[in-house]
Scaffold this motif. Sequence first.
Motif, mmCIF file in Angstrom:
data_model
loop_
_atom_site.group_PDB
_atom_site.id
_atom_site.type_symbol
_atom_site.label_atom_id
_atom_site.label_comp_id
_atom_site.label_asym_id
_atom_site.label_seq_id
_atom_site.Cartn_x
_atom_site.Cartn_y
_atom_site.Cartn_z
ATOM 1 N N PHE A 438 0.835 -1.204 0.000
ATOM 2 C CA PHE A 438 0.000 0.000 0.000
ATOM 3 C C PHE A 438 0.866 1.249 0.000
ATOM 4 O O PHE A 438 1.304 1.709 1.051
ATOM 5 C CB PHE A 438 -0.931 -0.009 1.221
ATOM 6 N N GLY A 439 1.127 1.755 -1.178
ATOM 7 C CA GLY A 439 1.863 3.021 -1.279
ATOM 8 C C GLY A 439 3.340 2.878 -0.998
ATOM 9 O O GLY A 439 3.938 3.716 -0.317
ATOM 10 N N THR A 440 3.927 1.826 -1.519
ATOM 11 C CA THR A 440 5.359 1.633 -1.286
ATOM 12 C C THR A 440 6.159 2.774 -1.918
ATOM 13 O O THR A 440 5.695 3.437 -2.848
ATOM 14 C CB THR A 440 5.826 0.269 -1.856
ATOM 15 N N CYS A 441 7.332 3.034 -1.415
ATOM 16 C CA CYS A 441 8.190 4.049 -2.014
ATOM 17 C C CYS A 441 9.634 3.820 -1.604
ATOM 18 O O CYS A 441 9.914 3.109 -0.639
ATOM 19 C CB CYS A 441 7.748 5.455 -1.593
ATOM 20 N N GLN A 442 10.487 4.418 -2.380
ATOM 21 C CA GLN A 442 11.911 4.378 -2.049
ATOM 22 C C GLN A 442 12.096 4.885 -0.620
ATOM 23 O O GLN A 442 11.533 5.901 -0.244
ATOM 24 C CB GLN A 442 12.614 5.287 -3.049
ATOM 25 N N HIS A 443 12.871 4.175 0.193
ATOM 26 C CA HIS A 443 13.187 4.685 1.530
ATOM 27 C C HIS A 443 14.469 4.052 2.057
ATOM 28 O O HIS A 443 14.959 3.066 1.515
ATOM 29 C CB HIS A 443 12.015 4.500 2.496
ATOM 30 N N ALA A 444 14.998 4.682 3.103
ATOM 31 C CA ALA A 444 16.296 4.245 3.619
ATOM 32 C C ALA A 444 16.410 4.610 5.080
ATOM 33 O O ALA A 444 15.637 5.425 5.599
ATOM 34 C CB ALA A 444 17.424 4.912 2.828
ATOM 35 N N GLY A 445 17.375 4.015 5.764
ATOM 36 C CA GLY A 445 17.589 4.313 7.173
ATOM 37 C C GLY A 445 18.892 3.706 7.647
ATOM 38 O O GLY A 445 19.584 3.015 6.905
ATOM 39 N N PHE A 446 19.213 3.984 8.898
ATOM 40 C CA PHE A 446 20.434 3.403 9.452
ATOM 41 C C PHE A 446 20.320 3.292 10.964
ATOM 42 O O PHE A 446 19.398 3.850 11.580
ATOM 43 C CB PHE A 446 21.672 4.219 9.064
ATOM 44 N N GLY A 447 21.256 2.556 11.548
ATOM 45 C CA GLY A 447 21.310 2.419 13.002
ATOM 46 C C GLY A 447 22.676 2.862 13.506
ATOM 47 O O GLY A 447 23.708 2.424 12.997
ATOM 48 N N LEU A 448 22.656 3.752 14.485
ATOM 49 C CA LEU A 448 23.902 4.176 15.136
ATOM 50 C C LEU A 448 23.962 3.526 16.510
ATOM 51 O O LEU A 448 23.032 3.683 17.315
ATOM 52 C CB LEU A 448 23.924 5.703 15.286
ATOM 53 N N GLY A 449 25.018 2.766 16.764
ATOM 54 C CA GLY A 449 25.205 2.177 18.092
ATOM 55 C C GLY A 449 25.624 3.279 19.046
ATOM 56 O O GLY A 449 26.714 3.835 18.923
ATOM 57 N N PHE A 450 24.740 3.596 20.006
ATOM 58 C CA PHE A 450 24.991 4.772 20.859
ATOM 59 C C PHE A 450 26.280 4.614 21.670
ATOM 60 O O PHE A 450 27.077 5.542 21.778
ATOM 61 C CB PHE A 450 23.794 5.014 21.782
ATOM 62 N N GLU A 451 26.514 3.433 22.236
ATOM 63 C CA GLU A 451 27.724 3.261 23.048
ATOM 64 C C GLU A 451 28.991 3.372 22.206
ATOM 65 O O GLU A 451 30.027 3.800 22.690
ATOM 66 C CB GLU A 451 27.707 1.918 23.784
ATOM 67 N N ARG A 452 28.897 2.975 20.937
ATOM 68 C CA ARG A 452 30.097 3.121 20.092
ATOM 69 C C ARG A 452 30.381 4.598 19.841
ATOM 70 O O ARG A 452 31.532 5.013 19.776
ATOM 71 C CB ARG A 452 29.927 2.342 18.797
ATOM 72 N N ASN A 462 37.040 0.543 26.182
ATOM 73 C CA ASN A 462 36.182 -0.628 26.368
ATOM 74 C C ASN A 462 34.734 -0.174 26.523
ATOM 75 O O ASN A 462 34.426 0.691 27.348
ATOM 76 C CB ASN A 462 36.631 -1.405 27.609
ATOM 77 N N ILE A 463 33.849 -0.786 25.733
ATOM 78 C CA ILE A 463 32.441 -0.372 25.695
ATOM 79 C C ILE A 463 31.773 -0.538 27.065
ATOM 80 O O ILE A 463 30.800 0.139 27.374
ATOM 81 C CB ILE A 463 31.694 -1.144 24.579
ATOM 82 N N ARG A 464 32.350 -1.405 27.914
ATOM 83 C CA ARG A 464 31.798 -1.595 29.264
ATOM 84 C C ARG A 464 31.972 -0.340 30.124
ATOM 85 O O ARG A 464 31.363 -0.231 31.181
ATOM 86 C CB ARG A 464 32.494 -2.762 29.950
ATOM 87 N N ASP A 465 32.821 0.569 29.661
ATOM 88 C CA ASP A 465 33.098 1.769 30.455
ATOM 89 C C ASP A 465 32.322 2.996 29.984
ATOM 90 O O ASP A 465 32.564 4.107 30.464
ATOM 91 C CB ASP A 465 34.603 2.059 30.455
ATOM 92 N N VAL A 466 31.393 2.817 29.040
ATOM 93 C CA VAL A 466 30.605 3.975 28.610
ATOM 94 C C VAL A 466 29.111 3.783 28.821
ATOM 95 O O VAL A 466 28.308 4.633 28.440
ATOM 96 C CB VAL A 466 30.887 4.356 27.128
ATOM 97 N N ILE A 467 28.711 2.672 29.420
ATOM 98 C CA ILE A 467 27.314 2.444 29.796
ATOM 99 C C ILE A 467 27.334 2.172 31.299
ATOM 100 O O ILE A 467 28.249 1.505 31.794
ATOM 101 C CB ILE A 467 26.697 1.267 28.983
ATOM 102 N N PRO A 468 26.379 2.734 32.053
ATOM 103 C CA PRO A 468 26.490 2.599 33.509
ATOM 104 C C PRO A 468 26.647 1.152 33.993
ATOM 105 O O PRO A 468 27.557 0.854 34.756
ATOM 106 C CB PRO A 468 25.195 3.226 34.015
ATOM 107 N N PHE A 469 25.772 0.273 33.532
ATOM 108 C CA PHE A 469 25.804 -1.098 34.032
ATOM 109 C C PHE A 469 25.824 -2.082 32.869
ATOM 110 O O PHE A 469 24.768 -2.515 32.402
ATOM 111 C CB PHE A 469 24.624 -1.331 34.979
ATOM 112 N N PRO A 470 27.007 -2.410 32.364
ATOM 113 C CA PRO A 470 27.108 -3.215 31.159
ATOM 114 C C PRO A 470 26.586 -4.650 31.327
ATOM 115 O O PRO A 470 26.765 -5.251 32.379
ATOM 116 C CB PRO A 470 28.621 -3.236 30.865
ATOM 117 N N ARG A 471 25.937 -5.132 30.286
ATOM 118 C CA ARG A 471 25.515 -6.532 30.231
ATOM 119 C C ARG A 471 26.292 -7.220 29.127
ATOM 120 O O ARG A 471 26.191 -6.834 27.952
ATOM 121 C CB ARG A 471 24.013 -6.630 29.912
#
Length: 478
Positions: A438-452, A462-471
């Motif tokens: 229904f009404g398809t169209c060209q589109h795009a997107g991306f994901g930015l890893g916030f901790e990176r 180390n990514i464990r040092d930029v998030i308060p409580f790493p899992r």
Amino acid sequence: MARLRIKEILNTTPQNQAIEVKGWVRSFRNNQFIAINDGSTNNNLQVVVELGLLEEATLKRITASASVKVNGTLIESMGKGQKVEVKATSLEILGDSDPEKYPLQLRNKPSLEYLREIAHLRFRTNTFGAVFRVRHTLAYAIHKFFNEKGFLYIHTPIITSSDAEGAGEMFRVTSLDMMNPPKNESGNIDYTQDFFGKSTNLTVSGQLEGELAAMAFSDIYTFGPTFRAENSNTARHLAEFWMIEPEMAFYDLNDNMDLAEEMMQYVIRYAMEHNLEDIEFLSNRLVDEEKQKPQNERSEMTLMEKLKFCLENKFERITYTQAIDILRESNHNKKKKFQYLVDKWGVDLQSEHERYLVEKHFKKPVILTNYPKEIKSFYMRQNDDGKTVAAMDILFPGIGEIVGGSQREERLELLENRMKEIGIPAEELSWYLDTRRFGTCQHAGFGLGFERLVLFVTGMTNIRDVIPFPRTPNNCEF
Ligand code: 4AD
Ligand code: MG
């Protein structure tokens, strides 16, 4: 009397005015000078207690991390290192901190590894004070950027029944008694009896739901927690991380790259403008840390220089195929310095390859495009060559992949065929396919890893040092 935050006090012209401050003791010298911090800045406020003001018993209780309330007058400081100080007229201990037991007092220069074990207290150190203030500013800058561009912030679900990346790296969500689960006729666990009447998991990405919203609002973004049960015990992977995912109708891959580049530069610039002191502190911290390393392993640029460099240079844009050629022909590859040698077109790039391209070859951020379809997700738009898809990954120095995105396959038939090829049942994603009906169209997107992103801007390693409580695998404390 209203309590003032220390950051504000330090920027106030001293005129003997009465002030009140509350915070935690960082140090106490000569029974006279208390350094107090309240987390608004790494700079402490010096409080002077004149001899005789406090009883001996109170003086003894002014220990590291004790919480205190001070009333006094703001005066110009005679001492070095600060412009203003507070001459106390009264001091109240709000909460004691036993110096014989306080973990941060027991070690001189605690290591980052040790601080990870006491992550509930590490907020109180200068390093983590700076890191988490920068993290806050970056999150704010992201919302500000998209708001200024007219994007709608969409909250996508955290519990879902779909696998957005089709990679099967999901944490199950269930309320069944797993010691004694109901079984169906074929002997498998009967998830129709589960809480949602079906099998559910934590989301790996909000993209698919984001696409639904973009097909009505044109430009949207999500910013939320995502979860991956991938067993990667590296300095760049978390099992729970935050991701920013914009999705734009009527964008092609080039528009997508332009937006991603503009966003990255905007938020880095914003953090440099609003957290300069913290970033300078982190930049110096890194220089100190690197002094322990042999000369040839030290960074060529300081953190400040690296950030400026990213703002001043356009990101290099090349195709996956060009990247493979560069890597294959590199001396690094010929001398077998890569752990994974690059021998043929089609292989997935390892982080060592990404970092070689960025740090050694181009010496600036790189956007790689048009990857082989076999190593990318089902929803990416198929290129005319029949072999590649319109994907883009942004690679950053010290990090490798920081952004992953693509132009989406908007043609129903091609999308259905691709799903069939990889074995993704169309029934499960019929709602997703409806956007193509229904009404398809060209589109795009991306994901930015916030901790990176936070890793990059703080210069932490180390990514464990930029998030308060790493899992991470085998680790879910706090
Ligand atoms: O490349 P990824 O897997 O892409 C997606 O999830 C797409 N749905 C995004 C989109 O097009 N809307 O992940 C995107 C980014 C990566 O580039 C990386 O920065 C980060 O998310 N990331 C992780 N960060 C920390 N720990 C992990 N385990 C991560 N996995 C991915
Ligand atoms: Mg990726």
